[in-house]
Motif scaffolding. Structure first.
Motif, PDB file in Angstrom:
ATOM      1  N   ARG A 121       0.821  -1.206   0.000  1.00 58.44           N
ATOM      2  CA  ARG A 121       0.000   0.000   0.000  1.00 58.44           C
ATOM      3  C   ARG A 121       0.857   1.257   0.000  1.00 58.44           C
ATOM      4  O   ARG A 121       0.402   2.324  -0.340  1.00 58.44           O
ATOM      5  N   HIS A 122       2.078   1.132   0.402  1.00 61.27           N
ATOM      6  CA  HIS A 122       2.962   2.291   0.476  1.00 61.27           C
ATOM      7  C   HIS A 122       4.019   2.212  -0.622  1.00 61.27           C
ATOM      8  O   HIS A 122       5.198   1.987  -0.370  1.00 61.27           O
ATOM      9  N   ASP A 123       3.577   2.396  -1.847  1.00 63.38           N
ATOM     10  CA  ASP A 123       4.510   2.385  -2.975  1.00 63.38           C
ATOM     11  C   ASP A 123       5.599   3.427  -2.810  1.00 63.38           C
ATOM     12  O   ASP A 123       6.677   3.301  -3.377  1.00 63.38           O
ATOM     13  N   ILE A 124       5.307   4.413  -2.008  1.00 63.87           N
ATOM     14  CA  ILE A 124       6.280   5.475  -1.796  1.00 63.87           C
ATOM     15  C   ILE A 124       7.575   4.933  -1.187  1.00 63.87           C
ATOM     16  O   ILE A 124       8.647   5.477  -1.436  1.00 63.87           O
ATOM     17  N   LEU A 125       7.487   3.840  -0.437  1.00 56.77           N
ATOM     18  CA  LEU A 125       8.703   3.285   0.162  1.00 56.77           C
ATOM     19  C   LEU A 125       9.712   2.874  -0.901  1.00 56.77           C
ATOM     20  O   LEU A 125      10.912   3.057  -0.731  1.00 56.77           O
ATOM     21  N   ARG A 126       9.226   2.327  -1.997  1.00 53.51           N
ATOM     22  CA  ARG A 126      10.141   1.947  -3.080  1.00 53.51           C
ATOM     23  C   ARG A 126      10.811   3.182  -3.680  1.00 53.51           C
ATOM     24  O   ARG A 126      11.992   3.158  -4.022  1.00 53.51           O
ATOM     25  N   ILE A 127      10.069   4.241  -3.795  1.00 54.40           N
ATOM     26  CA  ILE A 127      10.642   5.477  -4.322  1.00 54.40           C
ATOM     27  C   ILE A 127      11.615   6.070  -3.306  1.00 54.40           C
ATOM     28  O   ILE A 127      12.698   6.525  -3.663  1.00 54.40           O
ATOM     29  N   LEU A 128      11.233   6.030  -2.038  1.00 55.46           N
ATOM     30  CA  LEU A 128      12.113   6.569  -0.995  1.00 55.46           C
ATOM     31  C   LEU A 128      13.434   5.821  -0.937  1.00 55.46           C
ATOM     32  O   LEU A 128      14.471   6.405  -0.615  1.00 55.46           O
ATOM     33  N   ASP A 129      13.407   4.540  -1.266  1.00 55.63           N
ATOM     34  CA  ASP A 129      14.646   3.750  -1.256  1.00 55.63           C
ATOM     35  C   ASP A 129      15.667   4.278  -2.257  1.00 55.63           C
ATOM     36  O   ASP A 129      16.855   4.026  -2.109  1.00 55.63           O
ATOM     37  N   THR A 130      15.208   5.008  -3.262  1.00 53.13           N
ATOM     38  CA  THR A 130      16.139   5.530  -4.259  1.00 53.13           C
ATOM     39  C   THR A 130      16.754   6.865  -3.841  1.00 53.13           C
ATOM     40  O   THR A 130      17.720   7.313  -4.463  1.00 53.13           O
ATOM     41  N   LEU A 131      16.193   7.495  -2.823  1.00 54.40           N
ATOM     42  CA  LEU A 131      16.703   8.794  -2.380  1.00 54.40           C
ATOM     43  C   LEU A 131      17.930   8.626  -1.484  1.00 54.40           C
ATOM     44  O   LEU A 131      18.033   7.651  -0.733  1.00 54.40           O
ATOM     45  N   PRO A 132      18.833   9.593  -1.511  1.00 54.84           N
ATOM     46  CA  PRO A 132      19.937   9.583  -0.545  1.00 54.84           C
ATOM     47  C   PRO A 132      19.378   9.698   0.880  1.00 54.84           C
ATOM     48  O   PRO A 132      18.302  10.258   1.097  1.00 54.84           O
ATOM     49  N   ARG A 136      15.872  11.543   2.448  1.00 56.22           N
ATOM     50  CA  ARG A 136      14.812  10.768   3.113  1.00 56.22           C
ATOM     51  C   ARG A 136      14.561  11.297   4.510  1.00 56.22           C
ATOM     52  O   ARG A 136      13.432  11.436   4.951  1.00 56.22           O
ATOM     53  N   GLN A 137      15.645  11.578   5.203  1.00 56.29           N
ATOM     54  CA  GLN A 137      15.552  12.039   6.585  1.00 56.29           C
ATOM     55  C   GLN A 137      14.810  13.380   6.652  1.00 56.29           C
ATOM     56  O   GLN A 137      13.877  13.539   7.442  1.00 56.29           O
ATOM     57  N   VAL A 138      15.204  14.321   5.826  1.00 55.67           N
ATOM     58  CA  VAL A 138      14.568  15.641   5.821  1.00 55.67           C
ATOM     59  C   VAL A 138      13.107  15.524   5.386  1.00 55.67           C
ATOM     60  O   VAL A 138      12.228  16.171   5.967  1.00 55.67           O
ATOM     61  N   LEU A 139      12.832  14.687   4.416  1.00 55.74           N
ATOM     62  CA  LEU A 139      11.455  14.491   3.954  1.00 55.74           C
ATOM     63  C   LEU A 139      10.580  13.922   5.071  1.00 55.74           C
ATOM     64  O   LEU A 139       9.459  14.383   5.280  1.00 55.74           O
ATOM     65  N   ARG A 167      13.873  20.002  -1.332  1.00 59.08           N
ATOM     66  CA  ARG A 167      13.568  20.333  -2.725  1.00 59.08           C
ATOM     67  C   ARG A 167      14.022  19.206  -3.662  1.00 59.08           C
ATOM     68  O   ARG A 167      13.282  18.774  -4.547  1.00 59.08           O
ATOM     69  N   LYS A 168      15.228  18.699  -3.442  1.00 55.51           N
ATOM     70  CA  LYS A 168      15.753  17.610  -4.270  1.00 55.51           C
ATOM     71  C   LYS A 168      14.919  16.342  -4.106  1.00 55.51           C
ATOM     72  O   LYS A 168      14.643  15.635  -5.080  1.00 55.51           O
ATOM     73  N   ALA A 169      14.516  16.051  -2.875  1.00 58.26           N
ATOM     74  CA  ALA A 169      13.702  14.860  -2.626  1.00 58.26           C
ATOM     75  C   ALA A 169      12.362  14.970  -3.347  1.00 58.26           C
ATOM     76  O   ALA A 169      11.911  14.020  -4.000  1.00 58.26           O
ATOM     77  N   ARG A 170      11.726  16.117  -3.210  1.00 54.70           N
ATOM     78  CA  ARG A 170      10.428  16.320  -3.865  1.00 54.70           C
ATOM     79  C   ARG A 170      10.552  16.202  -5.388  1.00 54.70           C
ATOM     80  O   ARG A 170       9.709  15.596  -6.040  1.00 54.70           O
ATOM     81  N   ARG A 171      11.608  16.798  -5.944  1.00 55.39           N
ATOM     82  CA  ARG A 171      11.817  16.746  -7.391  1.00 55.39           C
ATOM     83  C   ARG A 171      12.015  15.304  -7.845  1.00 55.39           C
ATOM     84  O   ARG A 171      11.419  14.857  -8.823  1.00 55.39           O
ATOM     85  N   SER A 172      12.835  14.569  -7.125  1.00 52.73           N
ATOM     86  CA  SER A 172      13.109  13.176  -7.479  1.00 52.73           C
ATOM     87  C   SER A 172      11.845  12.327  -7.404  1.00 52.73           C
ATOM     88  O   SER A 172      11.574  11.515  -8.294  1.00 52.73           O
ATOM     89  N   ILE A 173      11.047  12.525  -6.366  1.00 45.38           N
ATOM     90  CA  ILE A 173       9.796  11.770  -6.217  1.00 45.38           C
ATOM     91  C   ILE A 173       8.844  12.106  -7.357  1.00 45.38           C
ATOM     92  O   ILE A 173       8.221  11.215  -7.945  1.00 45.38           O
ATOM     93  N   ALA A 174       8.730  13.386  -7.690  1.00 45.57           N
ATOM     94  CA  ALA A 174       7.829  13.801  -8.776  1.00 45.57           C
ATOM     95  C   ALA A 174       8.251  13.170 -10.098  1.00 45.57           C
ATOM     96  O   ALA A 174       7.408  12.671 -10.855  1.00 45.57           O
TER      97      ALA A 174
END
Length: 183
Positions: A121-132, A136-139, A167-174
C-alpha cells in the motif's frame, strides 16, 4: 504552610505528594509511549530501517526517554532525534549484507498487521529507497510537520541545507511518479 512556619521556608515533601507526582509522570509517559511508538517505528522505516531494526531502535529510544522524562521538553522531537541518530549509527556500522526476512514479530507491531500488504500500500517506500539518506531524513521530518528551520536544528545542519534536501527529494519523487504513470 502553617502560621508558626517562618516565611520563605517550605514544608517537607511527603511521600504521598511524591507518589502523586510519579503517578502523573508515569501516566504522561505511558500515553506518549502508546501513541508515539508506532509513529516512531514508521518514521524510522521511512528512513530506510528494516521493521525489526525500527522496532528495536524505537524501544531503546523509549527506554532512554523514560530515564530522562522529567527533563524532556519536546518528547516527539527528542525521540525522533535520538532514534534518527541511532539509525544513522547503525547504517554506518553495517559491514555485511543485511538479512531482510525476519520471521520474528515485534511486540511494538500488532499481531494482526499484514506487513506485506502494508508495504504494498505504500509504494512510496520503493521510491524513498532511491533517495539519498539525508533527503529521506529531511522528507520524513517534513511529513512529521517540522519546518526546515526546526529540521536543521534537530539534524545539526543549516536551514538552507534542509531546504535544498527537501527540494531535491520532492523533485526526485515527482520525476519517478511521472515516469511510473507513463509506464
Amino acid at each position: 504552610m502553617t502560621d508558626d512556619q517562618p516565611v520563605g521556608e517550605t514544608q517537607p515533601v511527603t511521600s504521598s505528594v511524591l507518589r502523586g507526582y510519579k503517578a502523573t509522570e508515569l501516566a504522561a509517559f505511558s500515553d506518549f509511549y502508546r501513541q508515539f511508538t508506532p509513529v516512531l517505528v514508521r518514521f524510522l522505516r521511512w528512513q530506510g530501517a528494516e521493521w525489526a531494526d525500527a522496532a528495536e531502535i524505537a524501544q531503546d529510544t523509549m527506554t532512554k526517554a523514560w530515564r530522562s522524562w522529567s527533563d524532556i521538553q519536546q518528547p516527539e522531537a527528542w525521540a525522533r532525534k535520538v532514534a534518527g541518530r541511532e539509525l544513522v549509527r547503525r547504517f554506518a556500522s553495517i559491514e555485511t549484507d543485511r538479512i531482510t526476512d525476519t520471521s520474528e514479530r515485534s511486540a511494538l507491531l500488532p499481531d494482526d498487521i499484514d506487513l506485506a500488504a502494508l508495504e504494498l500500500r505504500h509504494d512510496i517506500l520503493r521510491i524513498l529507497d532511491t533517495l539519498p539518506r539525508r533527503q529521506r531524513q529531511v522528507l520524513e521530518w517534513t511529513l512529521a510537520e517540522y519546518t526546515p528551520t526546526e529540521i536543521a536544528q534537530m539534524l545539526q545542519i543549516t536551514p538552507e541545507a534542509a531546504r535544498s534536501s527537501l527540494r531535491k527529494a520532492r523533485r526526485s519523487i515527482a520525476i519517478q511518479l511521472n515516469s511510473s504513470e507513463e509506464q
